[in-house]
Enzyme design. Structure first.
Site, PDB file in Angstrom:
ATOM      1  N   GLY A  79       0.853  -1.185   0.000  1.00 57.87           N
ATOM      2  CA  GLY A  79       0.000   0.000   0.000  1.00 57.87           C
ATOM      3  C   GLY A  79       0.890   1.236   0.000  1.00 57.87           C
ATOM      4  O   GLY A  79       2.103   1.150  -0.256  1.00 57.87           O
ATOM      5  N   LEU A  80       0.307   2.375   0.325  1.00 59.97           N
ATOM      6  CA  LEU A  80       1.089   3.621   0.276  1.00 59.97           C
ATOM      7  C   LEU A  80       2.281   3.591   1.216  1.00 59.97           C
ATOM      8  O   LEU A  80       3.381   4.015   0.860  1.00 59.97           O
ATOM      9  CB  LEU A  80       0.184   4.798   0.632  1.00 59.97           C
ATOM     10  CG  LEU A  80      -0.686   5.285  -0.519  1.00 59.97           C
ATOM     11  CD1 LEU A  80      -1.741   6.248   0.005  1.00 59.97           C
ATOM     12  CD2 LEU A  80       0.156   5.935  -1.600  1.00 59.97           C
TER      13      LEU A  80
ATOM     14  N   HIS B 240      -5.364  -1.666  -0.170  1.00 54.97           N
ATOM     15  CA  HIS B 240      -6.514  -0.950   0.364  1.00 54.97           C
ATOM     16  C   HIS B 240      -6.386   0.574   0.267  1.00 54.97           C
ATOM     17  O   HIS B 240      -7.390   1.289   0.194  1.00 54.97           O
ATOM     18  CB  HIS B 240      -6.742  -1.375   1.805  1.00 54.97           C
ATOM     19  CG  HIS B 240      -7.855  -0.654   2.428  1.00 54.97           C
ATOM     20  ND1 HIS B 240      -9.133  -0.777   1.961  1.00 54.97           N
ATOM     21  CD2 HIS B 240      -7.882   0.234   3.425  1.00 54.97           C
ATOM     22  CE1 HIS B 240      -9.902   0.006   2.670  1.00 54.97           C
ATOM     23  NE2 HIS B 240      -9.178   0.636   3.559  1.00 54.97           N
TER      24      HIS B 240
ATOM     25  N   THR C 127      -3.216  -9.586   9.598  1.00 51.90           N
ATOM     26  CA  THR C 127      -2.328 -10.736   9.826  1.00 51.90           C
ATOM     27  C   THR C 127      -0.872 -10.304   9.995  1.00 51.90           C
ATOM     28  O   THR C 127      -0.115 -10.954  10.706  1.00 51.90           O
ATOM     29  CB  THR C 127      -2.446 -11.769   8.683  1.00 51.90           C
ATOM     30  OG1 THR C 127      -2.185 -11.109   7.453  1.00 51.90           O
ATOM     31  CG2 THR C 127      -3.811 -12.406   8.658  1.00 51.90           C
TER      32      THR C 127
ATOM     33  N   ARG D  96     -14.642  12.513  14.191  1.00 45.67           N
ATOM     34  CA  ARG D  96     -15.387  11.321  13.765  1.00 45.67           C
ATOM     35  C   ARG D  96     -15.992  10.515  14.905  1.00 45.67           C
ATOM     36  O   ARG D  96     -17.131  10.064  14.838  1.00 45.67           O
ATOM     37  CB  ARG D  96     -14.422  10.383  13.056  1.00 45.67           C
ATOM     38  CG  ARG D  96     -14.444  10.587  11.613  1.00 45.67           C
ATOM     39  CD  ARG D  96     -13.556   9.625  10.945  1.00 45.67           C
ATOM     40  NE  ARG D  96     -13.307  10.189   9.631  1.00 45.67           N
ATOM     41  CZ  ARG D  96     -12.440   9.731   8.780  1.00 45.67           C
ATOM     42  NH1 ARG D  96     -11.705   8.689   9.087  1.00 45.67           N
ATOM     43  NH2 ARG D  96     -12.297  10.295   7.610  1.00 45.67           N
TER      44      ARG D  96
ATOM     45  N   SER E 275      -4.649   9.802   7.773  1.00 44.95           N
ATOM     46  CA  SER E 275      -4.092   8.462   7.590  1.00 44.95           C
ATOM     47  C   SER E 275      -3.314   8.361   6.279  1.00 44.95           C
ATOM     48  O   SER E 275      -2.183   7.854   6.258  1.00 44.95           O
ATOM     49  CB  SER E 275      -5.201   7.427   7.609  1.00 44.95           C
ATOM     50  OG  SER E 275      -4.650   6.200   7.234  1.00 44.95           O
TER      51      SER E 275
HETATM   52  C1  LIG Z   1     -13.115   3.299   2.396  1.00 41.26           C
HETATM   53  C2  LIG Z   1     -11.976   4.032   3.043  1.00 41.26           C
HETATM   54  C3  LIG Z   1     -11.721   5.351   2.734  1.00 41.26           C
HETATM   55  C4  LIG Z   1     -10.662   6.026   3.326  1.00 41.26           C
HETATM   56  N1  LIG Z   1     -10.442   7.338   3.018  1.00 41.26           N
HETATM   57  C5  LIG Z   1      -9.406   7.977   3.590  1.00 41.26           C
HETATM   58  C6  LIG Z   1      -9.158   9.345   3.279  1.00 41.26           C
HETATM   59  O1  LIG Z   1      -9.857   9.967   2.489  1.00 41.26           O
HETATM   60  N2  LIG Z   1      -8.107   9.945   3.888  1.00 41.26           N
HETATM   61  C7  LIG Z   1      -7.295   9.290   4.762  1.00 41.26           C
HETATM   62  O2  LIG Z   1      -6.365   9.894   5.269  1.00 41.26           O
HETATM   63  N3  LIG Z   1      -7.501   7.981   5.052  1.00 41.26           N
HETATM   64  C8  LIG Z   1      -8.529   7.315   4.486  1.00 41.26           C
HETATM   65  N4  LIG Z   1      -8.733   5.998   4.783  1.00 41.26           N
HETATM   66  C9  LIG Z   1      -7.718   5.260   5.556  1.00 41.26           C
HETATM   67  C10 LIG Z   1      -6.521   4.925   4.653  1.00 41.26           C
HETATM   68  O3  LIG Z   1      -6.960   4.613   3.362  1.00 41.26           O
HETATM   69  C11 LIG Z   1      -5.715   3.728   5.155  1.00 41.26           C
HETATM   70  O4  LIG Z   1      -5.502   3.838   6.534  1.00 41.26           O
HETATM   71  C12 LIG Z   1      -4.356   3.663   4.475  1.00 41.26           C
HETATM   72  O5  LIG Z   1      -4.498   3.735   3.090  1.00 41.26           O
HETATM   73  C13 LIG Z   1      -3.612   2.393   4.872  1.00 41.26           C
HETATM   74  O6  LIG Z   1      -2.454   2.305   4.075  1.00 41.26           O
HETATM   75  P1  LIG Z   1      -1.333   1.243   4.404  1.00 41.26           P
HETATM   76  O7  LIG Z   1      -0.262   1.429   3.401  1.00 41.26           O
HETATM   77  O8  LIG Z   1      -0.976   1.308   5.836  1.00 41.26           O
HETATM   78  O9  LIG Z   1      -2.031  -0.172   4.190  1.00 41.26           O
HETATM   79  P2  LIG Z   1      -2.881  -0.781   2.922  1.00 41.26           P
HETATM   80  O10 LIG Z   1      -3.089   0.193   1.838  1.00 41.26           O
HETATM   81  O11 LIG Z   1      -4.046  -1.410   3.572  1.00 41.26           O
HETATM   82  O12 LIG Z   1      -1.897  -1.869   2.391  1.00 41.26           O
HETATM   83  C14 LIG Z   1      -1.645  -3.071   3.075  1.00 41.26           C
HETATM   84  C15 LIG Z   1      -0.760  -3.936   2.199  1.00 41.26           C
HETATM   85  O13 LIG Z   1      -0.319  -5.065   2.951  1.00 41.26           O
HETATM   86  C16 LIG Z   1      -0.477  -6.255   2.205  1.00 41.26           C
HETATM   87  N5  LIG Z   1      -0.577  -7.334   3.189  1.00 41.26           N
HETATM   88  C17 LIG Z   1      -1.423  -7.424   4.235  1.00 41.26           C
HETATM   89  N6  LIG Z   1      -1.147  -8.517   4.954  1.00 41.26           N
HETATM   90  C18 LIG Z   1      -0.105  -9.128   4.344  1.00 41.26           C
HETATM   91  C19 LIG Z   1       0.642 -10.312   4.607  1.00 41.26           C
HETATM   92  N7  LIG Z   1       0.378 -11.081   5.673  1.00 41.26           N
HETATM   93  N8  LIG Z   1       1.623 -10.668   3.745  1.00 41.26           N
HETATM   94  C20 LIG Z   1       1.912  -9.897   2.662  1.00 41.26           C
HETATM   95  N9  LIG Z   1       1.244  -8.761   2.380  1.00 41.26           N
HETATM   96  C21 LIG Z   1       0.263  -8.389   3.223  1.00 41.26           C
HETATM   97  C22 LIG Z   1      -1.677  -5.982   1.334  1.00 41.26           C
HETATM   98  O14 LIG Z   1      -1.695  -6.816   0.202  1.00 41.26           O
HETATM   99  C23 LIG Z   1      -1.442  -4.511   0.961  1.00 41.26           C
HETATM  100  O15 LIG Z   1      -0.559  -4.440  -0.118  1.00 41.26           O
HETATM  101  C24 LIG Z   1      -9.829   5.341   4.234  1.00 41.26           C
HETATM  102  C25 LIG Z   1     -10.095   4.021   4.564  1.00 41.26           C
HETATM  103  C26 LIG Z   1     -11.173   3.372   4.004  1.00 41.26           C
HETATM  104  C27 LIG Z   1     -11.499   1.996   4.474  1.00 41.26           C
END
Ligand SMILES: Cc1cc2nc3c(=O)[nH]c(=O)nc-3n(C[C@H](O)[C@H](O)[C@H](O)COP(=O)(O)OP(=O)(O)OC[C@H]3O[C@@H](n4cnc5c(N)ncnc54)[C@H](O)[C@@H]3O)c2cc1C
Length: 651
Positions: free
Chosen positions: A14-15, A43, A235, A301, A410
């Site tokens: 993810g990001l 996500h 996980t 929120r 986030s």
């Molecule tokens: C519908 C929605 C709208 C949102 N809108 C906003 C917004 O407008 N502004 C804001 O600031 N936040 C928003 N959020 C929150 C924000 O999008 C997320 O908190 C953030 O994008 C999470 O990014 P991340 O990189 O931490 O994880 P993610 O983008 O969730 O990436 C997780 C990664 O881990 C990988 N992964 C997971 N488990 C494993 C494993 N065991 N082995 C290998 N790979 C694994 C997945 O494949 C994925 O690539 C929103 C959330 C939702 C649900």
């Protein structure tokens, strides 16, 4: 044993994961990223509304700066966050937005001159200054003093993730997709990679690395109704917990978003309310001003979700075959605005509800949304308990959000955290020797044995059944409002399910693409996390941010200004606490501004407040930067420490 070696292993594309990978690659460290799904399907792409950064460009952002962003974040967290982290974050966020623009994110821009906007339910004319024409715009979001949320229509996460992933491809970063990390490789002191299962072939691979960074997102799917994608199962977080060495910070801090559509549970962004939408009850009455006269729909929120739930409890909910809901009314914004700035909301309403939000009200109710808790790290993103292990993004408890995350903070955390912590990951990888293959062997055998046992078991419980029960318990007993009685029941029931999960029987005995095996491996991890959440919530006998105890309605700084830490030891969740030091706070605990102030104060709060005021009186001519550094000094990697400049009408 198949092995793959790399300098920096990053679990999650993810990001957060991609930004860490880019930082490592820029420092000459090979980054290898793992993901359950193709990177662009992570996500993060679901994020709609925007990303907070105090650019101060728009007329409604006038006066915004890092200090205002910092204060909003600390108040939003109900004083639960790490203030140093919040300071670092607020400083880097404008740089993150500008860099992403350079990388191709098509931020919505300011058009000079007058335009119509809906503010507090009234159509108003806003005039943007000529000198700001073309600068990055910001919209209003809950709990913020200024309009600070930068956006690309309502597809902000999508635009950011596509730009970031394209950048990673251009940098030659390898993303290994459709694989799942199952166990961390470590020798009790240092983390040296992970045992990973190929979800297609079923092959087990030992990824050996100098540093390992978990960016696996949140754990929303512990609840039966969540705005999160199906892969947000926590996980990665649980894998750290399972080491018995790494604690999860504040697992009980869970956010419920006010506006998920009913019944699908899909989010419609806070941008709907930020742009002027209002909440209505069964009578069409706009009820939020009755509860929160100042902030109304744009209160924090957690506050809005609680007020909505309280209002439905008074009988003002709309009855439906799918349970009660309220209405989100964005009709006043008009079709032109919705088509331009809320087009994903329009699609969601069309496709999942069969309605046109320019004409019809949207059925909504609060739904699980965000995990503030996660792998506990220090300011550099280093996980407690194991050297060489880092965590970033929603998987981490860095602890930017405390007990309530502000909307837009986030996305900003994933990128800013990736920028700051990515530098530390790269530096650590440079200083560390490549691990020996032997360290992976016992971990590889442990995972292989678990899979063998699952595929051979002649009797046991159904993993899908256990999961369904877990989701329902979390929904019914670990929700928006919590009570000791329900939480006690939840802990007992979840612990029982967790024990039952040690004996599972599968119908599908294939080693390759086997969803039932995947479910079995995941449900064990999810149940441990669920127990941690429920136990943390039961023990915390106060209400803070999103953790609302009906039997303990007061925020109790005197006893609870501390972070929950959960270790998994002897097959049980073990709780301890980490004090939050008031004497180091730039913003001493105070009233958050919602409802009545019912805080039980900590004696140190008044002492610290007096110190802060005394300093200000002593140095009346100090600059904001001098004041800040004197009260709560923080350090950033040199690359990111330069002051921010503002070209708009802001400071
Ligand atoms: C519908 C929605 C709208 C949102 N809108 C906003 C917004 O407008 N502004 C804001 O600031 N936040 C928003 N959020 C929150 C924000 O999008 C997320 O908190 C953030 O994008 C999470 O990014 P991340 O990189 O931490 O994880 P993610 O983008 O969730 O990436 C997780 C990664 O881990 C990988 N992964 C997971 N488990 C494993 C494993 N065991 N082995 C290998 N790979 C694994 C997945 O494949 C994925 O690539 C929103 C959330 C939702 C649900």
């Amino acid at each position: 044993m198949k092995t793959i070696t790399t300098d920096a292993l990053i679990i999650g594309a993810g990001l957060a994961g991609l930004r860490v990978a880019l930082a490592c690659q820029a420092q000459g460290q090979q980054a290898t990223v793992l993901s359950l799904v193709p990177a662009k399907r992570s996500h993060s792409s679901a994020a709609q509304g925007g990303m907070q950064a105090s650019l101060g460009n728009s007329v409604k952002s006038q006066g915004d700066d890092e200090t205002a962003h910092f204060i909003d974040t600390v108040k939003g967290s109900d004083w639960g966050c790490d203030q140093t982290v919040a300071r670092m974050f607020a400083h880097v966020a404008p740089k993150a937005v500008r860099q992403s623009a350079e990388w191709g994110v098509p931020w919505s821009r300011i058009k000079a001159g007058p335009r119509q906007a809906v503010i507090n339910g009234k159509t108003t004319t806003i005039k943007e200054a000529v000198q700001t024409h073309g600068l990055i715009h910001a919209r209003d979001f809950g709990g913020t003093k200024h309009w600070r949320t930068c956006y690309t229509s309502d597809g902000t996460g999508h635009s950011l993730l596509y730009a970031m992933d394209n950048k990673a491809i251009a940098a030659g970063i390898e993303v290994h997709e459709r694989v799942e990390a199952l166990q961390l490789i470590h020798d009790g002191q240092r983390c040296q990679g992970a045992i990973v299962r190929d979800l297609v072939s079923g092959e087990l691979i030992a990824y050996l690395a100098k540093t390992t960074t978990i960016c696996s997102g949140g754990y929303g799917r512990l609840w039966s109704a969540s705005t999160n994608a199906l892969i947000c199962e926590g996980t990665g977080t649980s894998m750290a917990l399972e080491t018995g060495l790494v604690p999860i910070g504040n697992p009980e801090a869970v956010q419920f978003h006010p506006t998920a559509i009913v019944p699908a549970g899909i989010l419609v962004t806070e941008g709907c309310r930020g742009d002027g939408g209002v909440l209505r009850d069964v009578d069409g009455h706009r009820f939020m001003p009755d509860y929160e006269p100042e902030k109304k729909e744009l209160a924090s929120r957690d506050v809005v979700s609680r007020r909505m739930t309280e209002h439905m409890r008074t009988g003002k909910g709309v009855k439906s075959p799918y349970g009660e809901h309220l209405w989100l009314d964005i009709t006043q914004l008009g079709a032109a605005h919705i088509d331009k700035n809320l087009r994903e909301v329009k699609d969601i309403c069309n496709n999942f509800l069969g309605i046109d939000p320019a004409k019809d009200w949207i059925p909504v109710r609060p739904t699980q949304h965000y995990s503030m808790g996660g792998i506990r790290t220090n300011e550099k993103g280093e996980a407690y308990g194991l050297a060489g292990l880092f965590a970033v993004g929603e998987a981490a408890c860095w602890d930017l959000h405390g007990f309530n995350r502000l909307g837009g903070n986030s996305l900003a955390e994933t990128v800013v955290g990736g920028m700051i912590i990515g530098e530390h990951v790269a530096a650590a990888a440079k200083q560390t020797d490549a691990p020996e293959e032997a360290v992976a062997v016992p971990h590889w055998h442990a995972v292989a044995a678990e899979i063998d046992a699952l595929l051979q078991a002649e009797q046991g419980n159904d993993p899908y059944d256990l999961r369904e029960q877990m989701e329902q318990i979390m929904m019914d007993k670990v929700g928006i409002f919590r009570t000791g009685t329900e939480l006690e029941q939840a802990v007992v029931e979840l612990e029982q399910l967790q024990r039952q999960a040690s004996e599972l029987k599968l119908h599908n005995r294939t080693r390759h693409s086997n969803p039932e095996l995947v479910e079995a491996l995941r449900v064990r991890k999810m149940l441990k996390l669920a127990v941690a959440v429920a136990k943390g919530a039961l023990a915390r006998t106060e209400s803070r941010g999103a953790h609302a105890r009906e039997d303990y309605p007061q925020r109790n700084d005197n006893e609870w200004l501390k972070r929950t830490m959960v270790h998994w030891r002897n097959d049980a969740a073990e709780l301890s606490y980490e004090a939050i030091d008031i004497s180091k706070m730039e913003l001493p605990p105070g009233f958050r501004g919602y409802g009545e102030d019912n805080t039980i104060a900590h004696p140190d709060s008044a002492v610290r407040l007096a110190q802060v005021e005394q300093w200000q009186q002593q140095y009346p001519d100090a600059t904001e930067q001098e004041r800040q550094q004197a009260l709560m000094p923080y350090e950033l990697p040199t690359l990111l420490s330069q002051p921010n400049q503002r070209r708009g009408v802001g400071k």
